[in-house]
Design a protein around this motif. Structure first.
Motif, PDB file in Angstrom:
ATOM      1  N   THR A 130       0.833  -1.211   0.000  1.00 11.12           N
ATOM      2  CA  THR A 130       0.000   0.000   0.000  1.00 11.12           C
ATOM      3  C   THR A 130       0.864   1.256   0.000  1.00 11.12           C
ATOM      4  N   ARG A 133       1.674   3.507  -3.044  1.00 17.98           N
ATOM      5  CA  ARG A 133       0.788   4.584  -3.499  1.00 17.98           C
ATOM      6  C   ARG A 133       1.316   5.960  -3.107  1.00 17.98           C
ATOM      7  N   ALA A 206      -2.594   0.797 -11.606  1.00 15.15           N
ATOM      8  CA  ALA A 206      -3.139  -0.523 -11.939  1.00 15.15           C
ATOM      9  C   ALA A 206      -2.199  -1.628 -11.449  1.00 15.15           C
ATOM     10  N   GLU A 209      -2.761  -1.925  -7.722  1.00  8.80           N
ATOM     11  CA  GLU A 209      -4.033  -2.609  -7.441  1.00  8.80           C
ATOM     12  C   GLU A 209      -3.882  -4.123  -7.549  1.00  8.80           C
ATOM     13  N   GLU A 212      -1.902  -5.344  -4.541  1.00 10.74           N
ATOM     14  CA  GLU A 212      -2.724  -5.339  -3.324  1.00 10.74           C
ATOM     15  C   GLU A 212      -3.713  -6.502  -3.308  1.00 10.74           C
ATOM     16  N   ALA A 213      -4.192  -6.869  -4.490  1.00 15.65           N
ATOM     17  CA  ALA A 213      -5.143  -7.976  -4.600  1.00 15.65           C
ATOM     18  C   ALA A 213      -4.452  -9.338  -4.548  1.00 15.65           C
TER      19      ALA A 213
END
Length: 243
Positions: A130, A133, A206, A209, A212-213
């Protein structure tokens, strides 16, 4: 009554018995000079101008506070590693790669960075992913990267280095360090082009993301495609970058 055999005295170990080789100060200075010069070269932006970047042996000696002998030895090591080249009657030139070599290096970086993304999805802590970011927190619809190119360029380079580091793979870090000088230089050159800047931020977000997933395949693909996009751009527009 049993008689004990007299114990045999252990021989004293004199200085002459110890196999120690005296450390040559010149060797130590050479290695330190090599490390300092390599670090300095890796921080240079050698592609910001078409003019070659030259190093002066005497100035380097004065800056590092050592004699010119270890500087010459360090330069020889750097030349062997492909970082510099001694040019007769001109001096020491930091080596720049041709367009085709740069494209090849960027493709290699894409492979290494996609593997880093794969490792991150399986080993990195959520908070560390995270935190990626944060590199882009100052940019968005209200503050477009193309309006703050220099600042965004620094964030872009730092993000890609952080991505490699977050893989926690010393081998990946070492391999990308050898490519960093050249790939970073071309990232900086291209990031100011609007057609690249417009897609850069969405692609970075992207990638984060997918990380993170914990979507390993998607994260790997997005990391690879993002950098291969840079390779394709340099291949198509490389000659224009200095104009």
């Amino acid at each position: 009554m049993s008689l004990r055999k007299p114990t045999k005295a252990l021989p004293n170990m004199t200085e002459a018995d110890i196999a120690i080789v005296r450390i040559a100060p010149e060797s130590s200075f050479k290695n330190k000079a090599y490390d300092a010069l390599k670090e300095a070269i890796l921080k240079m932006d050698i592609y910001s101008t078409p003019e070659p970047v030259m190093l002066d042996e005497r100035a380097l000696s004065e800056r590092l506070g050592v004699s010119r002998t270890p500087i010459r030895e360090a330069i020889a090591m750097l030349e062997q590693d492909g970082f510099v080249k001694t040019v007769p009657r001109r001096g020491i030139m930091v080596v720049r790669r041709t367009k085709s070599e740069i494209v090849d290096m960027i493709r290699a970086w894409a492979a290494l960075e996609s593997m880093a993304a794969r490792l991150i999805t399986t080993t990195a802590r959520k908070k560390d992913i995270t935190a990626l970011r944060d590199y882009f927190k100052d940019f968005g619809k209200d503050r477009l990267p193309e309006d703050h190119v220099e600042e965004y360029s620094r964030a872009n380079i730092a993000f890609h280095q952080a991505l490699i580091s977050l893989s926690e793979s010393p081998v990946l870090v070492d391999l990308t360090n050898d490519l960093l000088l050249h790939v970073r230089g071309y990232r900086q050159l291209t990031i100011g082009r609007k057609d690249r800047t417009a897609t850069s931020l969405p692609e970075h977000l992207a990638m984060i993301e997918a990380l993170e997933a914990r979507d390993t395949e998607l994260a790997e693909k997005r990391a690879r495609d993002h950098t291969l996009g840079l390779a394709a751009y340099v291949e198509a527009h490389g000659q224009e970058l200095f104009t």
